[in-house]
Design a protein around this motif. Structure first.
Motif, PDB file in Angstrom:
ATOM      1  N   ALA B 154       0.836  -1.211   0.000  1.00  0.00           N
ATOM      2  CA  ALA B 154       0.000   0.000   0.000  1.00  0.00           C
ATOM      3  C   ALA B 154       0.863   1.251   0.000  1.00  0.00           C
ATOM      4  N   MET B 155       1.931   1.214   0.774  1.00  0.00           N
ATOM      5  CA  MET B 155       2.827   2.375   0.870  1.00  0.00           C
ATOM      6  C   MET B 155       3.525   2.628  -0.470  1.00  0.00           C
ATOM      7  N   ALA B 157       2.403   1.866  -3.398  1.00  0.00           N
ATOM      8  CA  ALA B 157       1.403   2.397  -4.324  1.00  0.00           C
ATOM      9  C   ALA B 157       1.099   3.853  -3.999  1.00  0.00           C
ATOM     10  N   ALA B 158       1.052   4.158  -2.688  1.00  0.00           N
ATOM     11  CA  ALA B 158       0.717   5.516  -2.265  1.00  0.00           C
ATOM     12  C   ALA B 158       1.798   6.523  -2.653  1.00  0.00           C
ATOM     13  N   ALA B 181      -2.286   2.254  -9.096  1.00  0.00           N
ATOM     14  CA  ALA B 181      -1.605   2.649  -7.857  1.00  0.00           C
ATOM     15  C   ALA B 181      -2.632   3.084  -6.819  1.00  0.00           C
ATOM     16  N   LYS B 182      -3.638   3.839  -7.272  1.00  0.00           N
ATOM     17  CA  LYS B 182      -4.674   4.303  -6.342  1.00  0.00           C
ATOM     18  C   LYS B 182      -5.535   3.139  -5.867  1.00  0.00           C
ATOM     19  N   SER B 184      -4.745  -0.046  -5.785  1.00  0.00           N
ATOM     20  CA  SER B 184      -3.929  -0.957  -4.996  1.00  0.00           C
ATOM     21  C   SER B 184      -3.667  -0.392  -3.602  1.00  0.00           C
ATOM     22  N   HIS B 185      -3.419   0.893  -3.537  1.00  0.00           N
ATOM     23  CA  HIS B 185      -3.170   1.575  -2.272  1.00  0.00           C
ATOM     24  C   HIS B 185      -4.328   1.331  -1.298  1.00  0.00           C
ATOM     25  N   HIS B 233       1.026  -3.625  -9.639  1.00  0.00           N
ATOM     26  CA  HIS B 233      -0.217  -2.969  -9.202  1.00  0.00           C
ATOM     27  C   HIS B 233      -1.289  -3.047 -10.296  1.00  0.00           C
TER      28      HIS B 233
END
Lengths: 224, 247
Positions: B154-155, B157-158, B181-182, B184-185, B233
């Motif tokens: 998550a990190m 991706a964030a 990315a969003k 997955s985050h 992702h």
């Protein structure tokens, strides 16, 4: 679920599933064709080819196969046109070095395969099935088969036909190197351990399929 | 360093653009790329040659995602894992010709010179890139168990700053790395998971509607992403999408 295939990712799913189905078909196709060069006579090949042409289950798969090819092409065309529209003004300096060589030329290799497929089907499938191009042969046990082996061998004694097959199969190999592993990524199977294995397997598969199919016209031309 | 710059100039969104060639001299190798453009603009203003070159920028420390120039055929230039503002002139050689272009994608129209309108990304975020369930106040540390592996994914991706380099580098102008990315985050965290299905459906629908291209898994985006976000992702977004749509 009904409208999943109107979405980019849904369309990509169709392409990847059909692609993998076609990958499986290629292995069967290759296995039977190799009988031609590994056996002294064309008898085992003819028996296998006639089984594939007459068995009911295989006939169902045949419809699925043509459907699969058609779907793969239709969705590829839809997605590619959308991709072109997504960038109507291009760059002066193109980005060329950051992606794998094979992934950039999928449309080009696909076009080679598409044109080849028509020639290939006209060469054998249409000729044997609809135009009566294959003579009959009777083996010792009294059974009569279409002599597809003789048809193939006659065709592969023509130099330019062999050249066309080699070029087209190179295109197929290049298409598969990216296509095989790309299908898994689209389905969503990406894993730190298994993805490198899938990529390696895809490369191995592509080389085996392309080299295996190429061996047939070459061996026939020089040795049969 | 003395450099020749070929820069895309376009007066406004409707105007037809063209490349103009400029020369800059005496540039320090320690200069950042944007500082080099500042020097060029200073010269233009002082000598009243032409209007200064417009380019987006804000924080100039690689976290805001505003800057983004297509430099010599690569988004954010030749360095890996940095934004344009973090690119230094030491990556170039004296006498080099540098071609500077705006991001090219139909959903990112050029506003002026090198500035593009990236509000398409905002529209995708508006479609679902948030959490609307009430998550209460700041929880005590470790009161919500999140496995380390998931927290790391998550990190990673964030880390996306929404600069659009993925779209710019993709031969299909696909926004799938950004959207994934969003998706997955949030999908990896308990607060985001509850709305994961609706989120992925809406964000993908918006992405398609805005006219971004379709991913062909070339991997150009992850190679050019200044935050080095992985295409794993995208695979996760696809899984989330199939789970939401089919299951």
């Amino acid at each position: 679920m009904s409208n999943v295939f109107t979405f980019s990712i849904g369309r990509k799913l169709i392409m990847s599933l059909m692609g993998l189905f076609l990958c499986a078909f290629l292995l069967v196709h290759l296995g039977i064709n190799l009988l031609l060069i590994f056996c002294d006579t064309t008898e085992p090949f003819n028996i296998a080819a006639n089984f594939m042409a007459s068995n009911v289950v295989i006939k169902v798969f045949e419809i699925g196969l043509f459907g699969g090819i058609l779907l793969h092409i239709i969705y590829a065309v839809i997605l590619t046109i959308k991709n072109w529209f997504a960038r109507t003004v291009g760059y002066k300096v193109g980005n060329n070095q950051q992606t794998s060589f094979f992934s950039k030329y999928m449309v080009h290799t696909a076009s080679i395969i598409g044109i080849f497929l028509i020639l290939h089907l006209m060469d054998f499938y249409v000729k044997a099935k609809f135009l009566g191009g294959a003579t009959s042969v009777t083996y010792e046990d009294g059974k009569t088969f279409h002599d597809l082996g003789a048809l193939v061998i006659a065709r592969f004694h023509i130099g330019w036909v062999v050249m066309v097959y080699i070029v087209a199969l190179l295109g197929l190999g290049f298409h598969l190197i990216h296509g095989f592993q790309s299908a898994f990524q689209t389905i969503g199977l990406n894993h730190p351990v298994y993805t490198p294995i899938i990529k390696g397997l895809g490369l191995f598969y592509s080389v085996v399929v392309a080299a295996g199919f190429m061996a047939i016209p070459i061996v026939v031309y020089f040795f049969k | 360093m003395d450099l020749t710059l070929k820069i895309w100039r376009q007066e406004n969104a409707a105007a037809k653009g063209r490349f103009e060639t400029y020369k800059v001299t005496n540039i320090s190798p320690d200069c950042s790329f944007l500082e080099m453009l500042d020097i060029l603009n200073q010269q233009m203003i002082e000598n009243q040659i032409t209007l200064p070159v417009c380019f987006d920028n804000d924080c100039r420390e690689g976290i805001c995602g505003m800057c983004g120039l297509y430099i010599n055929g690569r988004p954010h230039g030749p360095d890996k894992g940095v934004t344009t503002c973090q690119l230094h002139m030491r990556k170039f050689k004296n006498g080099d010709t540098i071609v500077i272009e705006p991001w090219r994608a139909r959903p990112f129209p050029v506003i002026k010179d090198l500035v593009v309108d990236r509000s398409a990304f905002d529209k995708i975020i508006e479609a679902g890139g948030y959490i609307s369930v009430s998550t209460g106040g700041v929880p005590d540390a470790n009161s919500i168990p999140v496995p380390k592996k998931k927290a790391d994914v998550a990190m990673d991706a964030a880390a996306c700053i929404g600069c659009g380099a993925c779209v710019a580098s993709c031969k299909n102008a696909s926004a799938m790395l950004f959207v994934s990315a969003k998706v997955s985050h949030f999908a990896n965290l308990p607060q985001g998971k509850v709305e994961a299905k609706e989120r992925v459906k809406n964000m993908v629908a918006k992405m398609d509607e805005l006219g971004f291209g379709n991913c062909t898994n070339t991997g150009a985006c992850e190679a050019e992403c200044p935050k080095e976000i992985s295409i794993s992702h995208i695979a996760r977004m696809n899984r989330e999408f199939f789970a939401a749509k089919i299951l």
